[in-house]
Structure formats: structure tokens, C-alpha cells
Enzyme design. Structure first.
Site, PDB file in Angstrom:
ATOM      1  N   HIS A 199       0.759  -1.249   0.020  1.00  0.00           N
ATOM      2  CA  HIS A 199       0.108   0.113  -0.070  1.00  0.00           C
ATOM      3  C   HIS A 199       0.873   1.351   0.116  1.00  0.00           C
ATOM      4  O   HIS A 199       0.660   2.221  -0.811  1.00  0.00           O
ATOM      5  CB  HIS A 199      -0.914  -0.074   1.220  1.00  0.00           C
ATOM      6  CG  HIS A 199      -1.793   1.048   1.457  1.00  0.00           C
ATOM      7  ND1 HIS A 199      -1.666   2.072   2.152  1.00  0.00           N
ATOM      8  CD2 HIS A 199      -3.089   1.327   0.631  1.00  0.00           C
ATOM      9  CE1 HIS A 199      -2.612   2.933   1.806  1.00  0.00           C
ATOM     10  NE2 HIS A 199      -3.589   2.561   1.215  1.00  0.00           N
TER      11      HIS A 199
ATOM     12  N   ASP B  17      -6.242   1.845  -2.002  1.00  0.00           N
ATOM     13  CA  ASP B  17      -6.824   1.354  -0.876  1.00  0.00           C
ATOM     14  C   ASP B  17      -7.758   0.007  -1.019  1.00  0.00           C
ATOM     15  O   ASP B  17      -7.772  -0.656   0.075  1.00  0.00           O
ATOM     16  CB  ASP B  17      -7.786   2.339  -0.473  1.00  0.00           C
ATOM     17  CG  ASP B  17      -7.108   3.666  -0.054  1.00  0.00           C
ATOM     18  OD1 ASP B  17      -5.758   3.684   0.138  1.00  0.00           O
ATOM     19  OD2 ASP B  17      -7.774   4.794   0.300  1.00  0.00           O
TER      20      ASP B  17
END
Length: 138
Positions: free
Chosen positions: A63, A105
Site C-alpha cells: 500500500h 486502498d
């Protein structure tokens, strides 16, 4: 109830994407990102260095790398749109940068869900001194 109140207070000063990321994690992984992933391993939370400690920490590493590739907006504040279709999160909107943030996300939330078995309480509040190895490239 008290936990929800504390969570609400903590989120008061947070804008845009970080709130959306929390909500996306709750929707997909059925856990609070703030409580489960804000201070986990070497990469979950602010910053990150060293080697990911387990599959869950690797979700945060990936991420972070994804956010690092976003160039036309701030991934921590950019608000995006998404919908749920046939049980899957679909990122939408016309802004390619915000869509890219949403994808970062979305993939992280799915990664958290798929790696719940790897979650290990010993990595909560993991000391930064244990994250000194040279980081691997994104």
C-alpha cells in the site's frame, strides 16, 4: 460502544482519504483499520522501513508503494468515489489520480481480509528498532 466513540473522536481531525480507507477496510475486512493496522509491524501506520514482518505487514508495504506511485494528488487527503457491485468494490469517478488512490486502498483492504490468519498480536506497537534492515524495493 466506548470503542466506537473513541474511534469517532480520533477520526475528527482526519480528512478525505484516510477516513475512506478506514471505511473501506471495515467494509471489506470487517475490522477497524485504525485499531488493527495503525501501528502494526514495520509498515502499517505512518512511515515504514525495514522488511515486512508477515503477510499483513506486507499489505501495508505494498500500500505504501502504491501511494508512492501516485503523483497528481495527495493520496492521504484525496477523496474518491467507489461503489459495491456483486460484493466487489469498484473504484469510480472521472479523476484518474483519485481513482488510482481508490485502487491502492481497495487492494490493501482485500489484502487485509485475505491475510487475517497471518495477523499476530506480537507485531502490534512493534518497536522501530526491529525494522532496521535495508528495505526491499517497491
Amino acid at each position: 460502544m466506548r470503542t466506537l466513540w473513541i474511534l469517532a473522536v480520533l477520526l475528527l481531525g482526519v480528512e478525505g482519504n484516510l477516513v475512506q480507507f478506514e471505511l473501506l477496510i471495515m467494509k471489506v475486512a470487517k475490522r477497524s483499520g485504525l485499531l488493527s493496522y495503525s501501528a502494526y509491524g514495520c509498515y502499517c501506520g505512518w512511515g515504514g522501513y525495514g522488511r515486512p514482518q508477515d503477510a499483513t505487514d506486507r499489505c501495508c508495504f505494498v500500500h505504501d508503494c502504491c501511494y508512492g506511485k501516485v503523483t497528481d494528488c495527495n493520496p492521504k487527503t484525496a477523496s474518491y468515489t467507489y461503489s459495491e457491485e456483486n460484493g466487489e468494490i469498484v473504484c469510480g469517478g472521472d479523476d484518474p489520480c483519485k481513482k488510482q488512490v481508490c485502487e491502492c486502498d481497495r487492494v490493501a483492504a482485500i489484502c487485509f481480509r485475505d491475510n487475517i490468519p497471518s495477523y499476530d498480536n506480537k507485531y502490534i506497537q512493534f518497536p522501530a528498532k526491529n525494522c532496521q534492515e535495508k528495505p526491499e524495493p517497491c
